[in-house]
Design a protein around this motif. Structure first.
Motif, short mmCIF file in Angstrom:
data_model
loop_
_atom_site.label_atom_id
_atom_site.label_comp_id
_atom_site.label_asym_id
_atom_site.label_seq_id
_atom_site.Cartn_x
_atom_site.Cartn_y
_atom_site.Cartn_z
N LEU A 4 -6.26 -4.74 -20.67
CA LEU A 4 -5.26 -5.15 -19.69
C LEU A 4 -3.89 -4.53 -19.95
CD1 LEU A 4 -6.18 -8.93 -19.53
CD2 LEU A 4 -6.88 -7.10 -17.99
N LEU A 5 -3.70 -3.94 -21.09
CA LEU A 5 -2.43 -3.32 -21.45
C LEU A 5 -2.66 -1.87 -21.84
CD1 LEU A 5 0.65 -3.64 -22.12
CD2 LEU A 5 -0.08 -4.09 -24.47
N CYS A 16 13.30 12.36 -29.52
CA CYS A 16 13.23 11.52 -28.32
C CYS A 16 11.79 11.36 -27.85
CB CYS A 16 14.06 12.13 -27.19
SG CYS A 16 14.07 11.15 -25.68
N CYS A 17 11.42 10.13 -27.50
CA CYS A 17 10.10 9.91 -26.94
C CYS A 17 10.16 8.86 -25.82
CB CYS A 17 9.08 9.52 -28.00
SG CYS A 17 9.40 7.96 -28.82
N ASP A 18 9.21 8.96 -24.91
CA ASP A 18 9.05 7.98 -23.84
C ASP A 18 7.85 7.11 -24.17
OD1 ASP A 18 11.09 9.28 -22.53
OD2 ASP A 18 9.81 10.19 -21.00
N VAL A 19 8.02 5.81 -24.04
CA VAL A 19 6.93 4.86 -24.20
C VAL A 19 6.77 4.18 -22.85
CG1 VAL A 19 6.11 2.79 -25.39
CG2 VAL A 19 7.46 4.50 -26.64
N THR A 20 5.62 4.40 -22.21
CA THR A 20 5.36 3.82 -20.89
C THR A 20 4.34 2.70 -21.04
OG1 THR A 20 5.78 5.95 -19.84
CG2 THR A 20 4.62 4.30 -18.53
N VAL A 21 4.69 1.55 -20.48
CA VAL A 21 3.84 0.36 -20.57
C VAL A 21 3.34 0.02 -19.19
CG1 VAL A 21 3.76 -2.04 -21.34
CG2 VAL A 21 5.31 -0.45 -22.46
N THR A 30 0.93 -8.68 -27.05
CA THR A 30 2.26 -8.16 -27.38
C THR A 30 2.31 -7.46 -28.74
OG1 THR A 30 2.92 -10.33 -28.24
CG2 THR A 30 3.55 -9.81 -25.97
N SER A 31 1.42 -7.83 -29.64
CA SER A 31 1.43 -7.16 -30.95
C SER A 31 1.12 -5.67 -30.80
CB SER A 31 0.45 -7.82 -31.91
OG SER A 31 -0.86 -7.72 -31.43
N ASN A 32 0.32 -5.29 -29.81
CA ASN A 32 0.03 -3.87 -29.57
C ASN A 32 1.32 -3.12 -29.23
OD1 ASN A 32 -2.67 -4.46 -29.90
ND2 ASN A 32 -3.10 -4.55 -27.72
N LEU A 33 2.12 -3.70 -28.33
CA LEU A 33 3.38 -3.06 -27.96
C LEU A 33 4.34 -3.02 -29.14
CD1 LEU A 33 5.28 -1.75 -25.94
CD2 LEU A 33 5.99 -4.05 -25.24
N ILE A 50 9.65 2.52 -20.70
CA ILE A 50 9.51 2.49 -19.25
C ILE A 50 8.55 1.37 -18.87
CG2 ILE A 50 8.85 3.84 -17.22
CD1 ILE A 50 9.46 6.34 -19.11
N LEU A 51 9.05 0.42 -18.09
CA LEU A 51 8.31 -0.81 -17.79
C LEU A 51 7.91 -0.95 -16.32
CD1 LEU A 51 10.59 -3.17 -19.90
CD2 LEU A 51 8.40 -2.19 -20.57
N SER A 52 8.03 0.11 -15.54
CA SER A 52 7.82 -0.01 -14.09
C SER A 52 6.38 -0.31 -13.69
CB SER A 52 8.26 1.27 -13.39
OG SER A 52 7.54 2.38 -13.88
#
Length: 108
Positions: A4-5, A16-21, A30-33, A50-52
């Protein structure tokens, strides 16, 4: 990762890095994130979270984001939250007294 995640990390450059969820962020996963954020914060000086594409979030997700903000602060890293739903921006700002860099999205 959880079905689901989904969390993806894209390294823009060495600092610099982007983390998209995407998907559902809740007490179950939440522990995965948090684990991904810990690694990204230690590896990069700037992290764009990025949470969009989140379809569901609960109060545990708020806690996970606050842990990430505090961890970034303690490592002198820049954590920027992008495309954050308005209600979550309000909750983050009410829950954390430090500076939080956010870019919100309309309609939530």
């Amino acid at each position: 990762m959880d079905d689901l995640l989904h969390v993806t990390v894209w390294r823009r450059d060495p600092n610099c890095c982007d983390v998209t969820v995407s998907g559902q962020l809740d007490a179950y996963n939440t522990s995965n994130l948090r684990d991904v954020l810990k690694h990204a914060i230690r590896a990069c000086g700037k992290i764009n979270l990025i949470l969009s594409h989140l379809t569901f979030r609960d109060l545990a997700s708020l806690h996970a984001l606050l842990v990430g903000v505090r961890l970034a602060e303690s490592h002198h890293a820049d954590l920027h939250l992008h495309r954050v739903p308005h209600f979550l921006v309000r909750l983050l700002r009410q829950s954390y007294k430090g500076a939080i860099t956010t870019e919100s999205v309309a309609g939530d």
